[in-house]
Scaffold this motif. Structure first.
Motif, short mmCIF file in Angstrom:
data_model
loop_
_atom_site.label_atom_id
_atom_site.label_comp_id
_atom_site.label_asym_id
_atom_site.label_seq_id
_atom_site.Cartn_x
_atom_site.Cartn_y
_atom_site.Cartn_z
N GLY A 192 1.10 -1.13 0.04
CA GLY A 192 -0.47 0.27 -0.01
C GLY A 192 0.71 1.46 -0.04
N CYS A 193 2.36 1.17 0.52
CA CYS A 193 2.72 2.41 0.64
C CYS A 193 4.00 2.83 -0.11
N ALA A 194 4.70 2.05 -0.55
CA ALA A 194 5.97 1.15 -1.41
C ALA A 194 5.61 2.72 -2.47
N ALA A 195 4.80 2.70 -2.88
CA ALA A 195 5.21 2.86 -4.72
C ALA A 195 5.32 3.93 -5.02
N CYS A 196 4.75 4.63 -3.59
CA CYS A 196 5.57 6.19 -3.02
C CYS A 196 6.61 6.32 -2.02
N HIS A 197 6.16 6.27 -1.60
CA HIS A 197 7.65 6.29 -0.63
C HIS A 197 8.63 5.52 -0.20
N GLY A 198 8.38 4.35 -1.38
CA GLY A 198 10.20 3.48 -1.43
C GLY A 198 9.93 2.71 -0.30
N ILE A 199 11.05 1.68 -0.83
CA ILE A 199 10.29 0.60 -0.01
C ILE A 199 10.50 -0.12 1.40
N PHE A 200 12.21 1.62 1.26
CA PHE A 200 12.65 1.93 2.66
C PHE A 200 12.91 2.78 3.27
N GLY A 201 11.09 3.93 2.78
CA GLY A 201 10.69 4.65 3.03
C GLY A 201 11.10 6.31 2.74
#
Lengths: 439, 358
Positions: B204-213
């Motif tokens: 849900g998040c990694a596509a924008c925030h990147g896999i390591f934030g």
């Protein structure tokens, strides 16, 4: 000779089609060349300007002869096609996605103090929520005697008031902390608008629910996908906040929170929650995302100010400015701009043509209302030499708009928000204008 | 002529039986019927007017209005076997004078086929008593048409000063009041592990925030940036800048994922919050965040937030008479020009600069 770089760029980017603006612009340029040549002739030979009859006057024009649209053609009026360049513009590299982004009011195209509804800058965090007013609800809950739900019909039965207020994003001029960056007051100062709101004083709604003695803070919440929230001291809510449903006489525009928004006079725009659906009363602030990770001002020593709500005294010259260069030659001219203070009224505006070494009082004109923008004019005779134009506002409490150097000395360059420093426009002897910094 | 008419009618009846019209919104038909009301009444004891009243017109058939004097042409058509069906009435209403030359009905006709079908559907529902059947939908429509209750009879609530609005129900407050404070007020029951959070985050998040934030493009960076707040380019993340963990939980639950807000379960939000703590080196990979241990987690930068001290700055202290002439010795010199950076939009090149706002 005369460079109209920005305007030509604008026209080109508008899909490459011939822009209606081209006609007057080209005419303007020709006129300028003619007058410059004329002036040159006058200067060298001392003769009067050669005059040929103006065909606009001597010929019968189409609009003099043929009938135009009737009253049924424009049931909701729009600006003239010759004003097509007057629009909100965005800076695409600024944010990740246009649905959580900002665009800018074309301040250089406006006059007076009221911003037309369609030109008020937009800032939203989850796109524009489209809400049928029949589906609008406003809930008051938390530390109240009776949690309540209001419909639009309910709200319109409360006593209502009209007030003109500016709304400025705390990040207005935020791109200029490190130095002159964007060429145009639309981009450097366009996250401000000034509108007459019609709405219900928030205190009436709070009285209806009955705030308990422990209640000290308010949390307004939006109905859009960001469910925007900000903590506001109860005192401010009782003092002058409005729950507004009209702007400049008509319903709020969807992008401004239709059908209901919060008005928080003099305070940063992020707190003016749009698509307002709930106000909670509490005994402590909530420390929501927009008042911790954002809208806090990082200082040079690594500490950060929070709850920096008031928008300090500020001004900018809107004409001339990079998007609105001087198109006439030397001689009599008008410089004009806007000044505002989140503390109250603007008392005085000074203008400098030499980068702040010497100042003259500008003329404030139009209504002077608390927490509204003020229009100022500086009427003067331009000698055709380069100028470093500045304006400096002073509010009724004696707050003076600071220079960029003063602000950087106090805060560093990483605050992002609350940059209210004096703007410098460099005017060339060709009338072009550029955003610059000076020593 | 009459012979051919009857043949045509038979054909029309056959076609109508084959294809029942797909209609219709009764309210819309009723509204469209208003154009007919000048000549044709409908309703209890509807009188004949310039044309016959039309109560139960389908059931009674053409020529069935008592005491109405039909034209000779109309009576002839009825004798020839004319009947009202969807199709025949449709053809009649298209252009009455084409269908029955010399009929008295001078109305030019309803040209829009859908409109005709709406009107016919409405006429079929009108009973001999002039009433619509009391189906739920019709009831609702009629209710809407009923005059508003008298203002004097409206109930005045007891609450408040002006007695406006209504009392909010507990389940309504629970649906909207989802805010959480640093002291844990508002936290829902639940828990989530770093391991579970990895799945939630990656989908849900990694596509924008990147896999390591680390943040893709200009999307917010969520992790890293420790000890950078005094750097020339500080990196403000959950670990380096955010003061409270409650803000992470509250914001994810109210606004994330971007474009699908309020879609995560409370346990998913606990899990993804745990994962974000892990990405920021605040907990180990086997950590489980719960409503019980939530407030024991403190973020490192909490102590570095101060109140608004702008009024104490030297530059903004009250200076009622700022300098007007010869305010500095040397003439001002331009030190920096926006043109050099060239990041103003609406130019041929629209390249970004390092400054962002959000």
């Amino acid at each position: 000779m005369y460079e109209l770089k920005d305007q030509e760029g604008n026209v080109k980017n508008n899909s490459g089609k011939k822009h209606p603006r081209n006609a007057p612009q080209d005419a303007g340029r020709r006129k300028l060349m003619a007058s410059a040549i004329g002036a040159g002739v006058a200067a060298t030979s001392g003769k009067a300007l050669a005059q040929t009859a103006d065909p606009i006057i001597t010929d019968v024009q189409d609009w003099n002869r043929y009938l135009g649209d009737g009253v049924d053609a424009r049931p909701y009026g729009a600006p003239s096609p010759f004003e097509k360049q007057v629009m909100r513009r965005d800076v695409s590299w600024l944010t990740a996605d246009p649905k959580s982004s900002v665009n800018f009011t074309p301040l250089h195209e406006l006059d007076g103090i009221i911003t037309p509804n369609g030109l008020c800058f937009e800032r939203h965090h989850g796109g524009i929520a489209e809400i049928d007013p029949a589906n609008q609800r406003l809930m008051i809950n938390g530390l109240v005697d009776t949690p309540l739900v209001f419909t639009m019909e309910d709200l319109q039965r409360f006593p209502r008031e009209n007030h003109v207020y500016f709304l400025e994003c705390a990040a207005n001029t935020g791109m200029e902390w490190r130095g002159a960056q964007l060429n145009g007051c639309q981009y450097t100062h366009g996250m401000v608008h000034n509108v007459m709101y019609t709405g219900v004083p928030l205190k009436y709604l709070l009285e209806e629910a009955g705030v308990r003695i422990k209640g000290k803070w308010l949390l307004p919440e939006g109905a859009d996908p960001s469910h925007m929230t900000r903590s506001i001291p109860l005192q401010k809510g009782l003092e002058d906040c409005l729950v507004a449903f009209k702007m400049n006489g008509e319903a709020l525009r969807p992008e401004q929170g239709y059908p209901l928004r919060l008005v928080v006079p003099g305070w940063e725009g992020n707190m003016w929650v749009k698509w307002l659906r709930r106000i909670e009363v509490g005994d402590q602030p909530w420390h929501q995302r927009e008042e911790t990770s954002k809208y806090t001002d990082l200082l040079e020593d690594g500490t950060a100010r929070r709850f920096t709500w008031t928008m300090d005294v500020k001004s900018v010259i809107t004409n001339p400015s990079p998007q609105a260069p001087i198109r006439h030659g030397r001689g009599q001219m008008v410089a004009t701009g806007l000044a505002w203070s989140g503390h109250g009224k603007v008392k005085r505006v000074d203008v400098s043509v030499d980068g702040g070494r010497n100042w003259q009082h500008a003329r404030l004109d139009g209504p002077s209302l608390s927490k509204s923008v003020h229009r100022f004019y500086y009427d003067f005779n331009w000698d055709g030499q380069p100028m470093m134009l500045q304006s400096r506002a002073i509010d009724e409490f004696g707050q003076v708009q600071p220079t960029k150097q003063q602000l950087r000395k106090a805060r560093g360059v990483n605050s992002i928000y609350h940059n209210n420093s004096i703007q410098t426009w460099l005017v060339g002897n060709d009338g072009s204008v550029e955003n610059v910094e000076i020593s | 002529m009459l012979r051919s008419l009857s043949l045509r009618l038979l054909l029309v009846v056959a076609c109508a039986a084959a294809g029942a019209p797909a209609v219709a919104d009764v309210a819309k038909g009723e509204k469209l019927y208003r154009q007919c009301q000048g000549c044709h009444s409908i309703g209890p004891d509807a009188p004949n007017g310039f044309g016959p009243q039309l109560n139960g017109v389908f059931e009674r058939g053409p020529g069935g209005a008592e005491k109405y004097s039909y034209s000779a042409a109309f009576n002839r058509a009825v004798k020839q076997g004319m009947r009202w069906t969807d199709a025949s009435l449709d053809e009649f209403l298209t252009a009455p004078l084409n269908y029955i030359p010399e009929t008295r009905m001078a109305y030019p006709g309803v040209k829009n086929r859908e409109d005709r079908q709406e009107i016919i559907a409405y006429l079929k529902l009108v009973g001999p008593d002039g009433e619509l059947p009391e189906t739920e939908k019709v009831k609702a429509n009629r209710k809407r048409k009923q005059p508003r209750p008298l203002a004097a009879e409206a109930e005045i609530p007891a609450h408040g000063v002006l007695h406006l609005g209504r009392v909010a129900l507990p389940e309504e407050i629970a649906a909207w009041d989802i805010d959480i404070r640093p002291d844990g007020q508002g936290l829902p029951e639940g828990s989530g592990s770093v391991i579970d959070g990895t799945d939630v985050y990656e989908s849900g998040c990694a596509a924008c925030h990147g896999i390591f934030g680390e943040g893709m493009g200009r999307w917010p960076v969520l992790a890293g940036g420790h000890d950078t707040l005094t750097d020339d380019r500080p990196e403000k993340t959950i670990g380096s800048y955010w003061p409270y963990l409650s803000t992470v939980f509250d914001y994810v639950r109210r606004a994330m994922p971007f474009g699908n807000a309020r879609s995560l379960s409370d346990d998913d939000v606990y899990a993804v919050t745990a994962y974000l703590l892990y990405l920021n080196d605040q907990v180990d990979e086997d950590f489980v965040l719960t409503s019980e241990n939530f407030t024991s987690i403190r973020l490192p930068n909490e102590g570095n937030f101060i109140t608004d001290t702008r009024l104490a700055e030297v530059k903004t202290t009250v200076a009622s008479d700022p300098c007007m002439t010869d305010c500095f010795d040397e003439p001002a010199v331009v030190t920096q020009r926006a043109r050099i950076l060239d990041v103003t939009p609406d130019k041929d090149t629209d390249e970004g600069s390092s400054a962002t706002i959000d």
